[in-house]
Motif scaffolding. Sequence first.
Motif, PDB file in Angstrom:
ATOM      1  N   LEU A  34      61.769  86.351  88.727  1.00 26.46           N
ATOM      2  CA  LEU A  34      63.005  85.993  88.045  1.00 26.46           C
ATOM      3  C   LEU A  34      64.088  86.924  88.575  1.00 26.46           C
ATOM      4  CD1 LEU A  34      61.663  85.831  84.379  1.00 26.46           C
ATOM      5  CD2 LEU A  34      62.429  83.887  85.730  1.00 26.46           C
ATOM      6  N   THR A  35      65.301  86.429  88.731  1.00 22.39           N
ATOM      7  CA  THR A  35      66.379  87.315  89.170  1.00 22.39           C
ATOM      8  C   THR A  35      66.636  88.355  88.087  1.00 22.39           C
ATOM      9  OG1 THR A  35      68.133  85.978  88.188  1.00 22.39           O
ATOM     10  CG2 THR A  35      67.483  85.449  90.466  1.00 22.39           C
ATOM     11  N   GLU A  36      67.254  89.452  88.469  1.00 21.92           N
ATOM     12  CA  GLU A  36      67.563  90.489  87.477  1.00 21.92           C
ATOM     13  C   GLU A  36      68.458  89.912  86.382  1.00 21.92           C
ATOM     14  OE1 GLU A  36      68.807  94.323  88.929  1.00 21.92           O
ATOM     15  OE2 GLU A  36      67.199  94.373  90.420  1.00 21.92           O
ATOM     16  N   GLU A  37      69.422  89.086  86.748  1.00 24.88           N
ATOM     17  CA  GLU A  37      70.320  88.490  85.756  1.00 24.88           C
ATOM     18  C   GLU A  37      69.556  87.576  84.800  1.00 24.88           C
ATOM     19  OE1 GLU A  37      73.412  88.176  83.470  1.00 24.88           O
ATOM     20  OE2 GLU A  37      73.382  89.501  85.202  1.00 24.88           O
ATOM     21  N   ALA A  38      68.666  86.738  85.343  1.00 28.38           N
ATOM     22  CA  ALA A  38      67.859  85.849  84.488  1.00 28.38           C
ATOM     23  C   ALA A  38      66.960  86.671  83.564  1.00 28.38           C
ATOM     24  CB  ALA A  38      67.029  84.893  85.343  1.00 28.38           C
ATOM     25  N   MET A  39      66.408  87.756  84.082  1.00 30.38           N
ATOM     26  CA  MET A  39      65.530  88.602  83.264  1.00 30.38           C
ATOM     27  C   MET A  39      66.323  89.271  82.157  1.00 30.38           C
ATOM     28  SD  MET A  39      62.339  89.355  83.007  1.00 30.38           S
ATOM     29  CE  MET A  39      62.101  89.844  81.317  1.00 30.38           C
ATOM     30  N   LYS A  40      67.502  89.775  82.471  1.00 31.32           N
ATOM     31  CA  LYS A  40      68.338  90.414  81.457  1.00 31.32           C
ATOM     32  C   LYS A  40      68.704  89.413  80.360  1.00 31.32           C
ATOM     33  CE  LYS A  40      70.329  93.952  84.472  1.00 31.32           C
ATOM     34  NZ  LYS A  40      71.552  94.407  85.153  1.00 31.32           N
ATOM     35  N   GLN A  41      68.976  88.170  80.732  1.00 34.50           N
ATOM     36  CA  GLN A  41      69.292  87.140  79.742  1.00 34.50           C
ATOM     37  C   GLN A  41      68.086  86.862  78.850  1.00 34.50           C
ATOM     38  OE1 GLN A  41      70.848  83.774  81.902  1.00 34.50           O
ATOM     39  NE2 GLN A  41      72.744  84.846  82.437  1.00 34.50           N
ATOM     40  N   LYS A  42      66.890  86.804  79.438  1.00 35.65           N
ATOM     41  CA  LYS A  42      65.675  86.566  78.661  1.00 35.65           C
ATOM     42  C   LYS A  42      65.411  87.728  77.699  1.00 35.65           C
ATOM     43  CE  LYS A  42      60.724  85.599  78.972  1.00 35.65           C
ATOM     44  NZ  LYS A  42      60.579  86.016  77.587  1.00 35.65           N
ATOM     45  N   ILE A  43      65.598  88.934  78.187  1.00 38.87           N
ATOM     46  CA  ILE A  43      65.388  90.125  77.355  1.00 38.87           C
ATOM     47  C   ILE A  43      66.346  90.107  76.165  1.00 38.87           C
ATOM     48  CG2 ILE A  43      65.640  92.646  77.317  1.00 38.87           C
ATOM     49  CD1 ILE A  43      64.624  92.560  80.302  1.00 38.87           C
ATOM     50  N   ALA A  44      67.599  89.776  76.421  1.00 43.40           N
ATOM     51  CA  ALA A  44      68.594  89.693  75.336  1.00 43.40           C
ATOM     52  C   ALA A  44      68.219  88.583  74.356  1.00 43.40           C
ATOM     53  CB  ALA A  44      69.984  89.465  75.918  1.00 43.40           C
ATOM     54  N   ALA A  45      67.755  87.452  74.858  1.00 40.82           N
ATOM     55  CA  ALA A  45      67.343  86.336  73.990  1.00 40.82           C
ATOM     56  C   ALA A  45      66.143  86.722  73.129  1.00 40.82           C
ATOM     57  CB  ALA A  45      67.019  85.103  74.837  1.00 40.82           C
ATOM     58  N   ASP A  46      65.319  87.654  73.621  1.00 45.25           N
ATOM     59  CA  ASP A  46      64.162  88.138  72.853  1.00 45.25           C
ATOM     60  C   ASP A  46      64.567  89.198  71.822  1.00 45.25           C
ATOM     61  OD1 ASP A  46      62.486  86.443  74.245  1.00 45.25           O
ATOM     62  OD2 ASP A  46      61.700  87.995  75.592  1.00 45.25           O
ATOM     63  N   GLY A  47      65.872  89.532  71.763  1.00 44.33           N
ATOM     64  CA  GLY A  47      66.369  90.441  70.739  1.00 44.33           C
ATOM     65  C   GLY A  47      66.532  91.890  71.149  1.00 44.33           C
ATOM     66  N   TYR A  48      66.344  92.193  72.416  1.00 44.07           N
ATOM     67  CA  TYR A  48      66.504  93.573  72.880  1.00 44.07           C
ATOM     68  C   TYR A  48      67.941  93.824  73.320  1.00 44.07           C
ATOM     69  CZ  TYR A  48      61.392  93.833  73.219  1.00 44.07           C
ATOM     70  OH  TYR A  48      60.059  93.821  72.946  1.00 44.07           O
ATOM     71  N   THR A  49      68.406  95.055  73.116  1.00 44.07           N
ATOM     72  CA  THR A  49      69.638  95.499  73.750  1.00 44.07           C
ATOM     73  C   THR A  49      69.210  96.441  74.867  1.00 44.07           C
ATOM     74  OG1 THR A  49      69.903  97.326  72.189  1.00 44.07           O
ATOM     75  CG2 THR A  49      71.064  95.283  71.686  1.00 44.07           C
ATOM     76  N   ILE A  50      69.879  96.360  75.987  1.00 47.04           N
ATOM     77  CA  ILE A  50      69.498  97.121  77.183  1.00 47.04           C
ATOM     78  C   ILE A  50      70.452  98.282  77.387  1.00 47.04           C
ATOM     79  CG2 ILE A  50      69.161  97.022  79.672  1.00 47.04           C
ATOM     80  CD1 ILE A  50      68.672  93.978  79.316  1.00 47.04           C
ATOM     81  N   GLU A  51      69.900  99.487  77.414  1.00 45.79           N
ATOM     82  CA  GLU A  51      70.683 100.672  77.755  1.00 45.79           C
ATOM     83  C   GLU A  51      70.455 101.043  79.218  1.00 45.79           C
ATOM     84  OE1 GLU A  51      69.629 103.626  74.807  1.00 45.79           O
ATOM     85  OE2 GLU A  51      70.311 102.331  73.181  1.00 45.79           O
ATOM     86  N   LYS A  52      69.234 100.794  79.707  1.00 43.69           N
ATOM     87  CA  LYS A  52      68.894 101.070  81.112  1.00 43.69           C
ATOM     88  C   LYS A  52      67.921  99.989  81.565  1.00 43.69           C
ATOM     89  CE  LYS A  52      67.021 104.590  84.187  1.00 43.69           C
ATOM     90  NZ  LYS A  52      66.414 105.924  84.289  1.00 43.69           N
ATOM     91  N   PHE A  53      68.134  99.462  82.762  1.00 46.61           N
ATOM     92  CA  PHE A  53      67.294  98.410  83.337  1.00 46.61           C
ATOM     93  C   PHE A  53      66.935  98.842  84.743  1.00 46.61           C
ATOM     94  CE2 PHE A  53      66.678  94.632  85.898  1.00 46.61           C
ATOM     95  CZ  PHE A  53      65.971  93.768  85.083  1.00 46.61           C
TER      96      PHE A  53
END
Length: 90
Positions: A34-53
């Motif tokens: 998955l692209t980094e952007e697609a992964m970040k979107q999935k992570i956000a949809a799963d309820g996580y906030t990202i401080e470092k990726f």
Amino acid sequence: MKIRHLVLAATTLSLGTAAFAGPQCTDTPKTGWLTEEAMKQKIAADGYTIEKFKVTAGNCYEIYGKNKNGQKAEVYFHPVDGSVVKAKQG
């Protein structure tokens, strides 16, 4: 005496590195991830906030952030399907 300290320091460093080693997620070439952007979107949809990726040496996507309950989270995701491989939360 100095050699003994160097050996002790080297041993301590190698043990410390092994203790914090992350999982090995995949041998799939990055073109199959998955692209980094697609992964970040999935992570956000799963309820996580990202401080470092980041991408780990074990070919995982890893985040430091917070889960949907606002607790600190360190999570390793499989880069091909986005599943959680390992998580430390709380």
